[in-house]
Design a protein around this motif. Structure first.
Motif, PDB file in Angstrom:
ATOM      1  N   PHE A 113      -5.159   1.881 -14.454  1.00  0.00           N
ATOM      2  CA  PHE A 113      -4.437   1.892 -13.179  1.00  0.00           C
ATOM      3  C   PHE A 113      -5.446   1.795 -12.039  1.00  0.00           C
ATOM      4  CE2 PHE A 113      -1.588   3.887 -16.134  1.00  0.00           C
ATOM      5  CZ  PHE A 113      -0.317   3.511 -15.741  1.00  0.00           C
ATOM      6  N   THR A 114      -4.993   1.194 -10.959  1.00  0.00           N
ATOM      7  CA  THR A 114      -5.760   1.199  -9.721  1.00  0.00           C
ATOM      8  C   THR A 114      -4.866   1.756  -8.626  1.00  0.00           C
ATOM      9  OG1 THR A 114      -7.131  -0.120  -8.218  1.00  0.00           O
ATOM     10  CG2 THR A 114      -5.081  -1.125  -8.989  1.00  0.00           C
ATOM     11  N   GLN A 115      -5.458   2.144  -7.513  1.00  0.00           N
ATOM     12  CA  GLN A 115      -4.682   2.735  -6.428  1.00  0.00           C
ATOM     13  C   GLN A 115      -4.504   1.739  -5.296  1.00  0.00           C
ATOM     14  OE1 GLN A 115      -6.273   6.610  -5.218  1.00  0.00           O
ATOM     15  NE2 GLN A 115      -4.642   7.531  -6.401  1.00  0.00           N
ATOM     16  N   ALA A 116      -3.317   1.763  -4.706  1.00  0.00           N
ATOM     17  CA  ALA A 116      -3.010   0.915  -3.548  1.00  0.00           C
ATOM     18  C   ALA A 116      -2.383   1.790  -2.475  1.00  0.00           C
ATOM     19  CB  ALA A 116      -2.061  -0.212  -3.934  1.00  0.00           C
ATOM     20  N   GLN A 117      -2.717   1.512  -1.226  1.00  0.00           N
ATOM     21  CA  GLN A 117      -2.205   2.297  -0.116  1.00  0.00           C
ATOM     22  C   GLN A 117      -0.865   1.747   0.345  1.00  0.00           C
ATOM     23  OE1 GLN A 117      -4.912   2.663   3.166  1.00  0.00           O
ATOM     24  NE2 GLN A 117      -3.727   4.244   4.181  1.00  0.00           N
ATOM     25  N   VAL A 118       0.095   2.657   0.500  1.00  0.00           N
ATOM     26  CA  VAL A 118       1.426   2.303   0.995  1.00  0.00           C
ATOM     27  C   VAL A 118       1.653   3.139   2.250  1.00  0.00           C
ATOM     28  CG1 VAL A 118       3.887   2.229   0.506  1.00  0.00           C
ATOM     29  CG2 VAL A 118       2.238   1.811  -1.322  1.00  0.00           C
ATOM     30  N   GLY A 119       1.724   2.504   3.410  1.00  0.00           N
ATOM     31  CA  GLY A 119       1.826   3.268   4.650  1.00  0.00           C
ATOM     32  C   GLY A 119       0.465   3.827   5.036  1.00  0.00           C
ATOM     33  N   ARG A 120       0.475   4.803   5.916  1.00  0.00           N
ATOM     34  CA  ARG A 120      -0.776   5.342   6.453  1.00  0.00           C
ATOM     35  C   ARG A 120      -1.393   6.399   5.558  1.00  0.00           C
ATOM     36  NH1 ARG A 120      -0.112   7.141  12.535  1.00  0.00           N
ATOM     37  NH2 ARG A 120      -2.319   7.553  12.149  1.00  0.00           N
ATOM     38  N   ARG A 121      -0.564   7.167   4.821  1.00  0.00           N
ATOM     39  CA  ARG A 121      -1.101   8.302   4.080  1.00  0.00           C
ATOM     40  C   ARG A 121      -0.792   8.279   2.585  1.00  0.00           C
ATOM     41  NH1 ARG A 121       0.194  13.474   8.089  1.00  0.00           N
ATOM     42  NH2 ARG A 121      -0.868  12.664   9.936  1.00  0.00           N
ATOM     43  N   ARG A 122       0.088   7.427   2.158  1.00  0.00           N
ATOM     44  CA  ARG A 122       0.517   7.468   0.765  1.00  0.00           C
ATOM     45  C   ARG A 122      -0.246   6.458  -0.082  1.00  0.00           C
ATOM     46  NH1 ARG A 122       6.479   5.794  -1.551  1.00  0.00           N
ATOM     47  NH2 ARG A 122       6.047   6.201  -3.739  1.00  0.00           N
ATOM     48  N   TRP A 123      -0.658   6.891  -1.274  1.00  0.00           N
ATOM     49  CA  TRP A 123      -1.322   6.031  -2.246  1.00  0.00           C
ATOM     50  C   TRP A 123      -0.522   6.059  -3.534  1.00  0.00           C
ATOM     51  CZ3 TRP A 123      -5.943   3.314  -1.479  1.00  0.00           C
ATOM     52  CH2 TRP A 123      -6.552   3.537  -0.243  1.00  0.00           C
ATOM     53  N   ILE A 124      -0.403   4.924  -4.190  1.00  0.00           N
ATOM     54  CA  ILE A 124       0.353   4.842  -5.441  1.00  0.00           C
ATOM     55  C   ILE A 124      -0.540   4.248  -6.522  1.00  0.00           C
ATOM     56  CG2 ILE A 124       2.583   4.602  -4.284  1.00  0.00           C
ATOM     57  CD1 ILE A 124       2.444   1.601  -4.872  1.00  0.00           C
ATOM     58  N   ASP A 125      -0.201   4.538  -7.785  1.00  0.00           N
ATOM     59  CA  ASP A 125      -0.916   3.972  -8.922  1.00  0.00           C
ATOM     60  C   ASP A 125      -0.293   2.630  -9.287  1.00  0.00           C
ATOM     61  OD1 ASP A 125      -2.667   6.080  -9.170  1.00  0.00           O
ATOM     62  OD2 ASP A 125      -1.327   7.225 -10.455  1.00  0.00           O
ATOM     63  N   VAL A 126      -1.129   1.610  -9.400  1.00  0.00           N
ATOM     64  CA  VAL A 126      -0.680   0.266  -9.763  1.00  0.00           C
ATOM     65  C   VAL A 126      -1.205  -0.045 -11.163  1.00  0.00           C
ATOM     66  CG1 VAL A 126      -0.760  -2.187  -9.189  1.00  0.00           C
ATOM     67  CG2 VAL A 126      -0.703  -0.470  -7.355  1.00  0.00           C
ATOM     68  N   PRO A 127      -0.310  -0.295 -12.132  1.00  0.00           N
ATOM     69  CA  PRO A 127      -0.772  -0.577 -13.505  1.00  0.00           C
ATOM     70  C   PRO A 127      -1.443  -1.945 -13.596  1.00  0.00           C
ATOM     71  CG  PRO A 127       1.611  -0.833 -13.346  1.00  0.00           C
ATOM     72  CD  PRO A 127       1.158  -0.281 -12.039  1.00  0.00           C
ATOM     73  N   LEU A 128      -2.464  -2.021 -14.434  1.00  0.00           N
ATOM     74  CA  LEU A 128      -3.173  -3.266 -14.695  1.00  0.00           C
ATOM     75  C   LEU A 128      -3.065  -3.582 -16.186  1.00  0.00           C
ATOM     76  CD1 LEU A 128      -6.418  -2.738 -12.560  1.00  0.00           C
ATOM     77  CD2 LEU A 128      -4.351  -4.000 -11.927  1.00  0.00           C
TER      78      LEU A 128
ATOM     79  N   TYR B   1      13.146  17.334  -3.684  1.00  0.00           N
ATOM     80  CA  TYR B   1      12.618  16.711  -2.459  1.00  0.00           C
ATOM     81  C   TYR B   1      11.497  15.746  -2.810  1.00  0.00           C
ATOM     82  CZ  TYR B   1       9.845  16.294   1.825  1.00  0.00           C
ATOM     83  OH  TYR B   1       9.120  15.810   2.885  1.00  0.00           O
ATOM     84  N   HIS B   2      11.601  14.526  -2.287  1.00  0.00           N
ATOM     85  CA  HIS B   2      10.562  13.514  -2.480  1.00  0.00           C
ATOM     86  C   HIS B   2       9.752  13.382  -1.202  1.00  0.00           C
ATOM     87  CE1 HIS B   2       8.999   9.289  -2.493  1.00  0.00           C
ATOM     88  NE2 HIS B   2       8.566   9.710  -3.657  1.00  0.00           N
ATOM     89  N   ASP B   3       8.442  13.605  -1.296  1.00  0.00           N
ATOM     90  CA  ASP B   3       7.545  13.499  -0.151  1.00  0.00           C
ATOM     91  C   ASP B   3       7.080  12.048  -0.031  1.00  0.00           C
ATOM     92  OD1 ASP B   3       5.577  13.636   1.776  1.00  0.00           O
ATOM     93  OD2 ASP B   3       4.803  15.564   1.083  1.00  0.00           O
ATOM     94  N   ASP B   4       7.565  11.345   0.996  1.00  0.00           N
ATOM     95  CA  ASP B   4       7.221   9.935   1.163  1.00  0.00           C
ATOM     96  C   ASP B   4       5.742   9.726   1.447  1.00  0.00           C
ATOM     97  OD1 ASP B   4       9.816   9.113   0.743  1.00  0.00           O
ATOM     98  OD2 ASP B   4      10.370   9.254   2.863  1.00  0.00           O
ATOM     99  N   ARG B   5       5.080  10.732   1.999  1.00  0.00           N
ATOM    100  CA  ARG B   5       3.662  10.580   2.335  1.00  0.00           C
ATOM    101  C   ARG B   5       2.788  10.555   1.093  1.00  0.00           C
ATOM    102  NH1 ARG B   5       2.718  15.613   6.001  1.00  0.00           N
ATOM    103  NH2 ARG B   5       3.778  16.472   4.183  1.00  0.00           N
ATOM    104  N   THR B   6       3.111  11.391   0.097  1.00  0.00           N
ATOM    105  CA  THR B   6       2.279  11.501  -1.105  1.00  0.00           C
ATOM    106  C   THR B   6       2.903  10.845  -2.319  1.00  0.00           C
ATOM    107  OG1 THR B   6       3.273  13.635  -1.733  1.00  0.00           O
ATOM    108  CG2 THR B   6       1.375  13.688  -0.240  1.00  0.00           C
ATOM    109  N   GLY B   7       4.218  10.592  -2.288  1.00  0.00           N
ATOM    110  CA  GLY B   7       4.901  10.025  -3.445  1.00  0.00           C
ATOM    111  C   GLY B   7       5.249  11.060  -4.496  1.00  0.00           C
ATOM    112  N   ALA B   8       4.949  12.343  -4.252  1.00  0.00           N
ATOM    113  CA  ALA B   8       5.218  13.405  -5.223  1.00  0.00           C
ATOM    114  C   ALA B   8       6.608  14.005  -4.984  1.00  0.00           C
ATOM    115  CB  ALA B   8       4.153  14.494  -5.120  1.00  0.00           C
ATOM    116  N   TRP B   9       7.089  14.728  -6.004  1.00  0.00           N
ATOM    117  CA  TRP B   9       8.378  15.428  -5.930  1.00  0.00           C
ATOM    118  C   TRP B   9       8.144  16.926  -5.938  1.00  0.00           C
ATOM    119  CZ3 TRP B   9      13.447  13.449  -5.834  1.00  0.00           C
ATOM    120  CH2 TRP B   9      13.543  12.062  -5.886  1.00  0.00           C
TER     121      TRP B   9
END
Length: 537
Positions: A230-245, A308-316
């Motif tokens: 996985f690699t990380q990609a930034q979504v918005g100003r503060r949130r990062w998500i894992d992108v599968p490769l 609750y889903h935190d849009d900034r971190t992507g966590a629940w």
């Protein structure tokens, strides 16, 4: 001393460093006797300093160029020192300093000029030779970026191949084009490099010529391919998500899967269902799995659960109220989460209990459950500026939390005029017709008696009321009791209402109390026992 000797202060300092001038024999300098003795040796001192004066290669080359008119460079100075009298008299940060005195003498010497001319000619010839060699190498080689582009590879792939010993770099980190062409002719190696290449899901779908994400999602859900990393990609100003490769070789192998109608999949138009649906059992999304778990948790323990889903971190985050039996513990919920076949897949993304907003929600609900709580807010006359002034209540308001109705909203005339103090624009003229505190006190007692009081300013509201009441010779009664107040003196206020009127402060704090009581995210309410059917244990 410099004036006495007729030299610069810098020469005095240098003379001290070289030991040509003795150190001070007095606290602030030299005695007259020592100064007279030094003055007799001033020429010796001058000569000694001049003999030890040194410059680096660049400055020495500049001096020689000016004296001789030759194109002397720093590189010519070390070999000149080897072939002539040019002493190294000191060093600076590991670099030699050459004698200025010797350099001046060489600049006036015809023999030294001849040596310099030879050195300059040899240097220029060597420079020309190296330049010719470099240009010849540049014509038959490429830098890493262009070399990788010639092969259709990335720089990382080329460097990995070089580490394996299949190719090496030459001068300047460049690759010989002949070696690159030899690699390009090795079909097995090229297939291995491209097959090991990591690609994203959209690139993999493009390789298979299918839709992304519609068709590709079914490929992944069917388990036909697994991400390599996985690699990380930034979504918005503060949130990062894992992108599968995915490994390109694994994706290309999907073309040979038996029974998969790839041509039908490619022929499907946008908006039409994918033929790959029949190969996949419906797998709930992360949100669906978590909400289903939260709903089941609410039913099993008869508590309200928030997801609750935190849009900034992507966590629940999961939290819950406390029922009659105090509700489940965090350990119990974590164990139930691990046992859930769907939600357990996402447990690394879920915080179970212990949230700050969850604690606030439970506290707010306890306050609301006490009966008829009220919000009370005061404004004071401000910080005293003289010994004659005091801090007194000049406005007080109370509202009913359940209805939002104002039970009290009064200004209070202080016993000591405000004078030059200004409290949100209020002046003594504004308070001239207001009653004094002892006349307002009875009303404050009546609307708060038997109710839990939520203060706008924890500690300050109670302190002001008690002090003004005792100053008026009255008893504060329940207003002085800590148990009458929902917040302790050291607690933080629910909302910052400084600068607002007392009534407006009450309204803001009531809104914040109600907002906190609702928790965060989607609320899952427990079903009643009737809705659940007979309890089977």
């Amino acid at each position: 001393m410099a004036g006495e000797l007729g030299i610069s202060p810098g020469m005095v300092t240098r003379g001290l460093e070289l030991g040509l001038i003795p150190p001070r024999d007095k606290s602030r300098g030299w005695s007259r006797e020592v100064a007279d003795e030094i003055a007799q040796r001033v020429e010796v001192i001058r000569e000694g300093i001049a003999d030890r004066e040194g410059l680096g290669s660049r400055r020495t080359a500049e001096m020689l160029a000016e004296l001789t008119g030759l194109a002397v460079e720093a590189a010519d100075v070390p070999p000149l020192a080897e072939r002539s009298r040019l002493r190294v008299v000191d060093e600076y940060k590991g670099h030699p300093l050459y004698s200025v005195k010797d350099a001046r003498a060489l600049g006036e010497s015809k023999e030294a000029r001849s040596v310099l001319s030879e050195l300059i000619a040899a240097r220029k010839a060597e420079t020309a030779r190296r330049e010719a060699e470099w240009q010849a190498w540049v014509e038959v080689s490429l830098p890493p970026g262009e070399a990788a582009g010639r092969l259709g590879w990335t720089v990382h792939e080329l460097e990995k191949t070089a580490q394996a010993g299949r190719i090496s770099t030459g001068k300047g980190g460049r690759y010989a084009t002949a070696d690159l062409d030899e690699l390009a002719a090795d079909e097995e190696l090229c297939e291995q490099v491209t097959g090991d290449r990591l690609i994203r899901g959209d690139e993999a779908a493009g390789l298979l010529e299918i839709r992304y994400p519609t068709d590709w999602k079914y490929v992944v859900d069917a388990g036909w391919v697994q991400p390599k990393t996985f690699t990380q990609a930034q979504v918005g100003r503060r949130r990062w998500i894992d992108v599968p490769l995915y490994v390109t070789r694994d994706v290309e192998a999907l073309r040979d899967l038996p029974g998969v109608p790839w041509e039908e999949v490619r022929a499907v138009r946008a908006g039409e269902p994918s033929p790959l649906r029949e190969y996949v059992s419906r797998v709930p999304s992360r949100a669906e799995a978590i909400h289903a778990f939260a709903a089941g948790l609410a039913d099993r323990h008869q508590v309200e659960v928030w997801a609750y889903h935190d849009d900034r971190t992507g966590a629940w985050e999961l939290d819950w109220t406390h029922g009659d039996q105090e509700g489940p513990t965090r350990e119990q919920v974590a164990a139930e989460l691990r046992a859930d076949p769907q939600a357990a897949r996402h447990r690394a993304d879920i915080q179970v209990g212990g949230t700050r907003w969850g604690r606030q929600a439970r506290w707010a609900r306890e306050v609301l459950a006490t009966g008829n709580p009220v919000v009370l807010c005061t404004r004071s006359s401000g910080t005293p500026t003289t010994d004659m002034e005091t801090t007194e209540v000049i406005e007080v308001a109370v509202i009913d939390v359940a209805t939002g109705k104002a039970l009290l909203n009064r200004r209070v005339r202080p016993t000591v005029p405000l004078g030059e103090r200004r409290v949100s624009g209020l002046t003594d003229e504004d308070l001239a017709d207001a009653p004094e505190w002892e006349r307002v006190l009875s009303r404050v007692r009546n609307v708060t008696r038997g109710r839990l009081i939520v203060p706008c300013h924890p500690g300050d509201d109670r302190k002001r009321i008690v002090e003004d009441t005792e100053r008026a010779g009255k008893r504060p009664m329940h207003l002085a009791a800590a148990e009458s107040w929902a917040l302790a003196d050291t607690d933080r206020p629910l909302d910052q209402v400084t600068g607002w009127s007392a009534l407006k402060g009450c309204e803001y704090v009531r809104d914040e109390l109600l907002r906190r009581s609702r928790g965060r995210g989607r609320a899952h309410l427990p079903q009643t026992r009737t809705e659940l059917g007979p309890h089977t244990g």
